[in-house]
Design a protein around this motif. Structure first.
Motif, mmCIF file in Angstrom:
data_model
loop_
_atom_site.group_PDB
_atom_site.id
_atom_site.type_symbol
_atom_site.label_atom_id
_atom_site.label_comp_id
_atom_site.label_asym_id
_atom_site.label_seq_id
_atom_site.Cartn_x
_atom_site.Cartn_y
_atom_site.Cartn_z
ATOM 1 N N THR A 1 -11.369 -18.006 -33.411
ATOM 2 C CA THR A 1 -12.194 -19.087 -32.693
ATOM 3 C C THR A 1 -13.274 -19.566 -33.735
ATOM 4 O O THR A 1 -13.290 -18.943 -34.803
ATOM 5 N N THR A 2 -13.683 -20.705 -33.325
ATOM 6 C CA THR A 2 -14.939 -21.213 -33.845
ATOM 7 C C THR A 2 -16.290 -20.451 -33.842
ATOM 8 O O THR A 2 -15.869 -19.356 -32.999
ATOM 9 N N ARG A 3 -17.248 -20.642 -34.431
ATOM 10 C CA ARG A 3 -18.486 -19.944 -34.165
ATOM 11 C C ARG A 3 -19.578 -20.603 -33.847
ATOM 12 O O ARG A 3 -20.535 -20.489 -34.303
ATOM 13 N N ARG A 4 -19.607 -21.495 -32.825
ATOM 14 C CA ARG A 4 -20.570 -21.964 -32.519
ATOM 15 C C ARG A 4 -21.511 -21.154 -31.598
ATOM 16 O O ARG A 4 -20.910 -20.304 -30.809
ATOM 17 N N MET A 5 -22.675 -21.737 -31.333
ATOM 18 C CA MET A 5 -23.693 -20.889 -30.353
ATOM 19 C C MET A 5 -24.046 -21.789 -29.552
ATOM 20 O O MET A 5 -24.349 -22.848 -29.620
ATOM 21 N N CYS A 6 -23.844 -21.339 -28.041
ATOM 22 C CA CYS A 6 -24.044 -22.513 -27.116
ATOM 23 C C CYS A 6 -24.982 -21.747 -25.962
ATOM 24 O O CYS A 6 -25.589 -20.668 -26.241
ATOM 25 N N GLU B 1 -17.595 -17.175 -22.333
ATOM 26 C CA GLU B 1 -16.778 -16.770 -23.452
ATOM 27 C C GLU B 1 -16.400 -15.257 -23.326
ATOM 28 O O GLU B 1 -15.270 -14.781 -23.876
ATOM 29 N N SER C 1 -10.209 -23.562 -25.134
ATOM 30 C CA SER C 1 -11.686 -23.458 -25.030
ATOM 31 C C SER C 1 -12.104 -22.237 -24.258
ATOM 32 O O SER C 1 -11.584 -22.152 -23.131
ATOM 33 N N CYS D 1 -17.364 -22.629 -24.644
ATOM 34 C CA CYS D 1 -18.155 -22.873 -25.972
ATOM 35 C C CYS D 1 -17.288 -23.124 -27.189
ATOM 36 O O CYS D 1 -17.017 -24.314 -27.767
ATOM 37 N N ASN D 2 -16.558 -22.213 -27.762
ATOM 38 C CA ASN D 2 -15.766 -22.083 -29.014
ATOM 39 C C ASN D 2 -14.495 -22.400 -28.556
ATOM 40 O O ASN D 2 -13.570 -21.879 -27.606
ATOM 41 N N ARG D 3 -13.523 -23.257 -29.295
ATOM 42 C CA ARG D 3 -12.065 -23.254 -29.559
ATOM 43 C C ARG D 3 -11.527 -21.857 -29.806
ATOM 44 O O ARG D 3 -12.200 -21.089 -30.336
#
Length: 273
Positions: free
Chosen positions: A224-229, A237, A200, A203-205
């Motif tokens: 990576t994944t595409r999350r917003m944190c 990140e 990780s 935030c994202n994997r």
């Protein structure tokens, strides 16, 4: 962020534990096995995890981060549960005199800070005896209070969960610990069989190719994944992503892994946190 170190009376008290194990390294084994450390179990060059402190018959468990490394040049350094330290000792037989102690001045939660205060009160200004037994070290004060430590094994590069603790840039910025609330979220694990790194970024994997050779690791483009944190997580990140898609120097020291890119950006991670 760690504050600048100071050489003060308070700091000397805080770093008492750092020096006391060093004294044991200079002791000689008694015929009855009591008092001092056995010559067959050297203390210098050994990493010790602090297990507990017993004062007036009450045992206090040490914070997980409390550890000590003693080098062969009369220096001891590590973490007392909250603050990092570096110090030296003058040894006369089994007696120890503390000098030139330095420590960070971080404020932590009550539990580790209370442990450090008890540790200082128990050990500062007292004379310790030391005994080793099958990878364990016991330091005992003249009043019978004890500090118990265990020899810590080196972490393996592959298969270890490397938790990011410090980041820095090549632009002259001082290296800094992760922002509050982001600790423990960014981590990497290297798999020798697949030649990949996963984990990780805070935030994202992330996953990527990872090839190690002669002190260098080459990380492929990050998937990576595409999350917003939160902004603090995204900043961490961004720093980590700077190490991907290119080579980086790596240094493995006991249970600490440091990655440094050609432009000086760096990441420090600890094993098993």
């Amino acid at each position: 962020m760690y504050r600048q170190t100071h050489r003060t009376t308070a700091t000397l008290t805080l770093t008492a534990l750092a020096l006391l194990p060093l004294a044991a390294a200079c002791g000689t084994e008694k015929a009855d096995g009591g008092g001092s450390a056995a010559a067959s179990a050297p203390l210098t060059g050994v990493h010790w995890t602090v297990d507990s402190l017993t004062v007036d018959g009450t045992t206090h468990e040490a914070p997980a981060s409390a550890r000590i490394r003693i080098d062969d040049n009369g220096r001891a350094q590590g973490n007392l549960g909250c603050n990092h330290f570096s110090a030296r000792a003058t040894v006369d037989g089994d007696s120890v005199r503390l000098t030139d102690a330095e420590s960070t001045e971080m404020a932590c939660e009550d539990a580790p800070m209370n442990f450090e205060r008890r540790l200082s009160a128990a050990l500062t200004g007292d004379t310790l005896s030391a005994r080793t037994d099958d990878g364990h070290l016991t330091l005992t004060t003249s009043t019978g209070d004890t500090v118990r430590l265990t020899q810590e094994k080196d972490a393996a590069l592959y298969g270890t969960r490397w938790t990011v603790t410090v980041t820095g840039t090549g632009s002259g910025e001082v290296s800094q610990s992760l922002p509050a609330g982001t600790e423990g979220k960014a981590h990497l694990t290297f798999d020798q069989d697949t030649g990949r790194v996963t984990g990780s970024l805070g935030c994202n994997r992330v996953t990527a190719r990872a090839t190690f050779s002669d002190g260098t690791v080459t990380l492929g483009p990050a998937s990576t994944t595409r999350r917003m944190c939160d902004a603090s997580l995204m900043d961490t990140e961004k720093r980590l992503l700077g190490l991907f898609d290119g080579p980086a120097d790596y240094r493995l020291d006991h249970r600490t892994l440091t990655l440094t890119s050609p432009n000086g950006d760096s990441v420090t991670a600890n094993a098993g946190q």
